[in-house]
Scaffold this motif. Structure first.
Motif, PDB file in Angstrom:
ATOM      1  N   ARG A 251       9.755  -3.088  -7.292  1.00 13.75           N
ATOM      2  CA  ARG A 251      10.671  -2.074  -6.781  1.00 13.75           C
ATOM      3  C   ARG A 251      10.057  -1.441  -5.542  1.00 13.75           C
ATOM      4  NH1 ARG A 251      11.726   3.436  -9.791  1.00 13.75           N
ATOM      5  NH2 ARG A 251      12.469   3.819  -7.675  1.00 13.75           N
ATOM      6  N   PRO A 252      10.879  -0.905  -4.646  1.00  8.85           N
ATOM      7  CA  PRO A 252      10.332  -0.249  -3.448  1.00  8.85           C
ATOM      8  C   PRO A 252       9.416   0.901  -3.835  1.00  8.85           C
ATOM      9  CG  PRO A 252      12.684  -0.622  -3.210  1.00  8.85           C
ATOM     10  CD  PRO A 252      12.357  -0.948  -4.634  1.00  8.85           C
ATOM     11  N   GLY A 253       8.344   1.066  -3.084  1.00 11.10           N
ATOM     12  CA  GLY A 253       7.380   2.125  -3.364  1.00 11.10           C
ATOM     13  C   GLY A 253       7.508   3.291  -2.415  1.00 11.10           C
ATOM     14  N   SER A 254       6.839   4.387  -2.761  1.00 11.71           N
ATOM     15  CA  SER A 254       6.868   5.591  -1.933  1.00 11.71           C
ATOM     16  C   SER A 254       5.479   6.065  -1.543  1.00 11.71           C
ATOM     17  CB  SER A 254       7.589   6.724  -2.684  1.00 11.71           C
ATOM     18  OG  SER A 254       6.935   7.022  -3.909  1.00 11.71           O
ATOM     19  N   ASN A 255       4.417   5.343  -1.950  1.00 12.54           N
ATOM     20  CA  ASN A 255       3.060   5.738  -1.587  1.00 12.54           C
ATOM     21  C   ASN A 255       2.783   5.330  -0.140  1.00 12.54           C
ATOM     22  OD1 ASN A 255       2.627   6.732  -4.186  1.00 12.54           O
ATOM     23  ND2 ASN A 255       1.920   4.742  -4.925  1.00 12.54           N
ATOM     24  N   PHE A 256       2.224   6.257   0.624  1.00  5.27           N
ATOM     25  CA  PHE A 256       2.119   6.137   2.074  1.00  5.27           C
ATOM     26  C   PHE A 256       0.733   5.649   2.489  1.00  5.27           C
ATOM     27  CE2 PHE A 256       0.772   8.486   5.980  1.00  5.27           C
ATOM     28  CZ  PHE A 256       1.603   7.884   6.895  1.00  5.27           C
ATOM     29  N   SER A 257       0.684   4.490   3.143  1.00  7.61           N
ATOM     30  CA  SER A 257      -0.572   3.940   3.659  1.00  7.61           C
ATOM     31  C   SER A 257      -0.697   4.252   5.143  1.00  7.61           C
ATOM     32  CB  SER A 257      -0.636   2.431   3.445  1.00  7.61           C
ATOM     33  OG  SER A 257      -0.650   2.117   2.068  1.00  7.61           O
ATOM     34  N   TYR A 258      -1.917   4.536   5.563  1.00  7.40           N
ATOM     35  CA  TYR A 258      -2.123   4.983   6.946  1.00  7.40           C
ATOM     36  C   TYR A 258      -3.510   4.597   7.432  1.00  7.40           C
ATOM     37  CZ  TYR A 258      -4.782   8.687   4.640  1.00  7.40           C
ATOM     38  OH  TYR A 258      -5.697   9.369   3.859  1.00  7.40           O
ATOM     39  N   LEU A 259      -3.659   4.632   8.748  1.00  7.30           N
ATOM     40  CA  LEU A 259      -4.944   4.464   9.404  1.00  7.30           C
ATOM     41  C   LEU A 259      -5.291   5.808  10.034  1.00  7.30           C
ATOM     42  CD1 LEU A 259      -6.967   2.120  10.035  1.00  7.30           C
ATOM     43  CD2 LEU A 259      -5.798   1.893  12.229  1.00  7.30           C
ATOM     44  N   ALA A 260      -6.441   6.375   9.660  1.00  6.23           N
ATOM     45  CA  ALA A 260      -6.809   7.722  10.111  1.00  6.23           C
ATOM     46  C   ALA A 260      -7.929   7.662  11.140  1.00  6.23           C
ATOM     47  CB  ALA A 260      -7.233   8.577   8.916  1.00  6.23           C
ATOM     48  N   PHE A 261      -7.962   8.681  12.003  1.00  4.73           N
ATOM     49  CA  PHE A 261      -8.936   8.762  13.091  1.00  4.73           C
ATOM     50  C   PHE A 261      -9.792  10.011  12.950  1.00  4.73           C
ATOM     51  CE2 PHE A 261      -5.109   6.719  14.807  1.00  4.73           C
ATOM     52  CZ  PHE A 261      -5.630   5.528  15.282  1.00  4.73           C
ATOM     53  N   ASN A 262     -11.041   9.903  13.370  1.00  4.06           N
ATOM     54  CA  ASN A 262     -11.903  11.069  13.490  1.00  4.06           C
ATOM     55  C   ASN A 262     -11.652  11.707  14.854  1.00  4.06           C
ATOM     56  OD1 ASN A 262     -14.017  12.931  13.764  1.00  4.06           O
ATOM     57  ND2 ASN A 262     -15.431  11.653  12.598  1.00  4.06           N
ATOM     58  N   LEU A 294       6.359  -7.447   0.711  1.00  4.99           N
ATOM     59  CA  LEU A 294       6.352  -6.515  -0.415  1.00  4.99           C
ATOM     60  C   LEU A 294       5.974  -5.126   0.091  1.00  4.99           C
ATOM     61  CD1 LEU A 294       4.632  -8.760  -3.102  1.00  4.99           C
ATOM     62  CD2 LEU A 294       7.031  -8.075  -3.012  1.00  4.99           C
ATOM     63  N   GLY A 295       6.833  -4.583   0.928  1.00  7.01           N
ATOM     64  CA  GLY A 295       6.619  -3.262   1.499  1.00  7.01           C
ATOM     65  C   GLY A 295       7.577  -3.032   2.648  1.00  7.01           C
ATOM     66  N   ARG A 296       7.566  -1.811   3.159  1.00  6.51           N
ATOM     67  CA  ARG A 296       8.424  -1.449   4.297  1.00  6.51           C
ATOM     68  C   ARG A 296       7.633  -0.526   5.210  1.00  6.51           C
ATOM     69  NH1 ARG A 296      12.026   3.411   1.698  1.00  6.51           N
ATOM     70  NH2 ARG A 296      10.587   3.894  -0.002  1.00  6.51           N
ATOM     71  N   THR A 297       7.864  -0.642   6.505  1.00  7.06           N
ATOM     72  CA  THR A 297       7.111   0.165   7.456  1.00  7.06           C
ATOM     73  C   THR A 297       7.424   1.644   7.256  1.00  7.06           C
ATOM     74  OG1 THR A 297       8.847  -0.153   9.121  1.00  7.06           O
ATOM     75  CG2 THR A 297       6.947  -1.645   9.188  1.00  7.06           C
ATOM     76  N   ALA A 298       6.439   2.469   7.575  1.00  7.97           N
ATOM     77  CA  ALA A 298       6.564   3.919   7.431  1.00  7.97           C
ATOM     78  C   ALA A 298       6.328   4.576   8.776  1.00  7.97           C
ATOM     79  CB  ALA A 298       5.551   4.441   6.418  1.00  7.97           C
ATOM     80  N   GLU A 299       6.935   5.743   8.960  1.00  7.62           N
ATOM     81  CA  GLU A 299       6.701   6.534  10.164  1.00  7.62           C
ATOM     82  C   GLU A 299       6.151   7.919   9.831  1.00  7.62           C
ATOM     83  OE1 GLU A 299       6.797   5.053  12.955  1.00  7.62           O
ATOM     84  OE2 GLU A 299       7.749   3.257  12.149  1.00  7.62           O
ATOM     85  N   SER A 300       6.176   8.291   8.551  1.00 11.67           N
ATOM     86  CA  SER A 300       5.648   9.580   8.129  1.00 11.67           C
ATOM     87  C   SER A 300       5.258   9.490   6.661  1.00 11.67           C
ATOM     88  CB  SER A 300       6.675  10.688   8.344  1.00 11.67           C
ATOM     89  OG  SER A 300       6.132  11.960   8.012  1.00 11.67           O
ATOM     90  N   ILE A 301       4.623  10.528   6.157  1.00 11.24           N
ATOM     91  CA  ILE A 301       4.193  10.540   4.755  1.00 11.24           C
ATOM     92  C   ILE A 301       5.382  10.370   3.826  1.00 11.24           C
ATOM     93  CG2 ILE A 301       3.233  12.013   2.938  1.00 11.24           C
ATOM     94  CD1 ILE A 301       1.272  13.109   4.943  1.00 11.24           C
ATOM     95  N   PHE A 302       6.495  11.039   4.142  1.00 10.33           N
ATOM     96  CA  PHE A 302       7.653  10.995   3.261  1.00 10.33           C
ATOM     97  C   PHE A 302       8.702  10.012   3.777  1.00 10.33           C
ATOM     98  CE2 PHE A 302       6.046  15.375   2.595  1.00 10.33           C
ATOM     99  CZ  PHE A 302       5.750  15.265   1.242  1.00 10.33           C
ATOM    100  N   PRO A 303       9.290   9.207   2.880  1.00 10.05           N
ATOM    101  CA  PRO A 303      10.401   8.336   3.286  1.00 10.05           C
ATOM    102  C   PRO A 303      11.597   9.182   3.744  1.00 10.05           C
ATOM    103  CG  PRO A 303       9.547   7.732   1.105  1.00 10.05           C
ATOM    104  CD  PRO A 303       8.945   9.054   1.455  1.00 10.05           C
ATOM    105  N   PRO A 304      12.501   8.598   4.508  1.00 12.09           N
ATOM    106  CA  PRO A 304      13.656   9.353   5.005  1.00 12.09           C
ATOM    107  C   PRO A 304      14.528   9.964   3.913  1.00 12.09           C
ATOM    108  CG  PRO A 304      13.404   7.331   6.254  1.00 12.09           C
ATOM    109  CD  PRO A 304      12.426   7.249   5.117  1.00 12.09           C
ATOM    110  N   ASP A 305      14.531   9.390   2.681  1.00 12.79           N
ATOM    111  CA  ASP A 305      15.391   9.944   1.635  1.00 12.79           C
ATOM    112  C   ASP A 305      14.760  11.128   0.902  1.00 12.79           C
ATOM    113  OD1 ASP A 305      13.439   8.502   0.324  1.00 12.79           O
ATOM    114  OD2 ASP A 305      14.809   7.407  -0.996  1.00 12.79           O
ATOM    115  N   HIS A 306      13.522  11.493   1.252  1.00 15.86           N
ATOM    116  CA  HIS A 306      12.922  12.715   0.719  1.00 15.86           C
ATOM    117  C   HIS A 306      13.625  13.921   1.327  1.00 15.86           C
ATOM    118  CE1 HIS A 306       9.820  15.827   0.049  1.00 15.86           C
ATOM    119  NE2 HIS A 306       9.410  15.074  -0.957  1.00 15.86           N
TER     120      HIS A 306
END
Length: 523
Positions: A251-262, A294-306
């Motif tokens: 099923r589609p997930g809502s956990n947000f993966s990211y690359l962080a910078f110092n 098995l995933g969808r691109t994200a642009e923010s922590i929360f999906p648009p339906d939040h």
């Protein structure tokens, strides 16, 4: 070609390991394979995803969340008496601790009072800092006084409730939990093996940590475990879908993966460098070839339906030309290439992902070194700010208070999770204004403005929301796969006896017909 061969190695090993002779599991025990063990079963201190998910089974909470991230009653309902005073009334369900004592308002007050005491160093204290007072007019009522108004305050009260007596006596709950959730601790004989008992019917659930995903799959096929969830490479997922006695659900997930910078690093502190990396990464290709979609691109922590989700954030398109131009503006070129280091865990699939990113960044002139560590060392470096880049995933995030926790300039560890040392006066202003806004619609608008700012300033490069994957053997029915990967479905799961065998069944193991376990549910 070498990467592709490595991707197939674990599947080929499985095919030659003699997994065709399954070993029957003990009746009445459900064995659940995990990628790693829980680290702390005291909700006042737990921060890793596995511990949080297991704690949801052991402890009840005042508040839960609906599919859009808005707070709904858990074991309590509430009313807002004044802008800074909330009254919570405990219901009847979930009021009995596993030692037989009754959960009361004193337990709620003791739990939150402990977290708020700075001497106890709870990592959850910062998120509850606006609580000014806690009163208990009677055994069923708790009143929270706030230092300032916040209409979203109930959403912050999602901590598991502990017995006041145990807190008062200084009991150690990290490895001997005592809650009022649907499960109770049976025993924890070793770090990688935890047994819980479902309080409604005595079903035993054994949580087994098997770090290597190929071994975890092999144990599933041999019947040594009956289910596993996530932490699988796409190759293993595809392999399991072909197995006769395994049912795979997605099923589609809502956990947000990211690359962080110092932000304090001379290189990654430059916006041009961060944007160059965003344009150099081909997220769609990574999702397609590594995750097999098995995933969808994200642009923010929360999906648009939040409820605070943002529609229409313009993605950073994959553009090597734009990336090279930005690097040139930042002073880097073929004669003076940019050298960066990415820290990640030593999970094999995450290393493959890091290697693919390394190749994409090399194509625009960025030389990326990869440093992988065990989880404790890796996460310790992240919290201490010892990184240029790192990749992580926010799991089970429901409330926009995450923005204060992760991005406010006053939330640098140990005061929060602003691990990249992001400092932006406008971001601070929007976070503070949103927290003080009394109308939820206007509050949501401020949080959307904040997300647009973060998308432009790039303290994180947003990556994706990974899909949730569940694999179960024949006889496991009724488990509900959650979008955030929690284990709540264990409260309803049913073990079905083999057809025709109805003798000698233990509590929690019943004979019942079910759907074809080979049926799969796709995205």
């Amino acid at each position: 070609m070498r990467i592709r061969l490595a991707c197939l190695l674990s599947v080929l090993l499985l095919a030659g390991c003699g997994v065709s002779a399954p070993e029957p599991a003990d009746e009445g025990i459900l064995r659940f394979g995990l990628a790693g063990p829980p680290r702390n079963l005291d909700p006042r201190f737990a921060t890793d995803a596995t511990s949080e998910r297991i704690n949801r089974l052991l402890y009840r909470r005042l508040v839960e969340f609906d599919p859009h991230g808005l707070p709904i009653p858990g074991i309590a309902t509430w009313e807002r008496l004044t802008p800074t005073l909330y009254r919570f009334r405990l219901g009847e369900e979930g009021r009995r601790f596993s030692d037989g004592t009754r959960l009361t308002s004193a337990d709620v007050a003791a739990t939150y009072g402990y977290i708020l005491d700075p001497a106890n160093a709870s990592p959850h204290r910062a998120q509850l800092a606006l609580i000014d007072s806690i009163e208990t007019p009677d055994a069923d009522t708790v009143e929270f006084g706030l230092s300032e108004p916040d209409p979203l305050f109930p959403a912050y009260l999602a901590e598991g409730i502990l017995p006041a007596r145990v807190i008062r006596e200084g009991g150690v709950l990290s490895d001997a939990p005592l809650g009022s959730g649907p499960f109770a601790m049976r025993d924890w004989p070793e770090p990688g093996r935890l047994r819980l008992e479902r309080r409604s019917d005595g079903l035993l659930v054994e949580l087994l940590a098997v770090k290597d995903p190929s071994v975890r799959v092999m144990k599933l096929l041999r019947g040594e475990i009956q289910m596993l969830q996530n932490d699988l490479s796409p190759e293993l997922y595809a392999y399991l879908r072909k197995q006769e006695d395994v049912r795979v659900e997605v099923r589609p997930g809502s956990n947000f993966s990211y690359l962080a910078f110092n932000q304090e690093d001379p290189a990654t502190g430059q916006l041009a460098v961060r944007k160059a990396i965003a344009h150099a990464l081909d997220r769609e290709a990574l999702l397609h070839y590594l995750f097999r979609d098995l995933g969808r691109t994200a642009e923010s922590i929360f999906p648009p339906d939040h409820w605070v989700g943002v529609e229409g954030l313009e993605p950073y398109e994959h553009s090597p030309e734009r990336a090279r131009a930005l690097l040139k503006d930042a002073g880097y070129d073929a004669e003076h290439p940019l050298h960066l280091t990415l820290k990640t865990s030593n999970d094999p699939f995450r290393l493959r992902l890091a290697t693919a990113m390394q190749s994409q960044l090399e194509a625009v002139g960025i030389q990326l070194a990869i440093r992988s560590y065990d989880w404790g060392t890796f996460f310790g470096d992240v919290k201490a700010g010892r990184f240029q880049l790192h990749g992580l995933t926010w799991v089970g995030v429901h409330t926009p208070d995450i923005f204060r926790y992760a991005f406010h300039s006053r939330a640098i560890p140990p005061n929060g999770a602003n691990r990249g040392r992001f400092r932006n006066a406008e971001a601070d202003r929007l976070i503070d204004r949103a927290a003080g806004e009394q109308d939820l619609r206007r509050q949501a608008a401020l949080y959307r403005d904040l997300q647009r700012l973060l998308h432009a300033e790039l303290p994180y490069v947003p990556l994706w929301y990974e899909s949730q994957i569940l694999a179960t053997r024949r006889g496991v029915e009724g488990y509900r796969l959650a979008s955030d990967g929690n284990y709540d479905g264990l409260a309803e799961v049913v073990l079905v006896a083999p057809e025709g065998d109805v003798s000698g069944v233990a509590d929690g193991w019943r004979h019942a017909p079910g759907p074809d376990p080979r049926e799969t549910a796709g995205l």
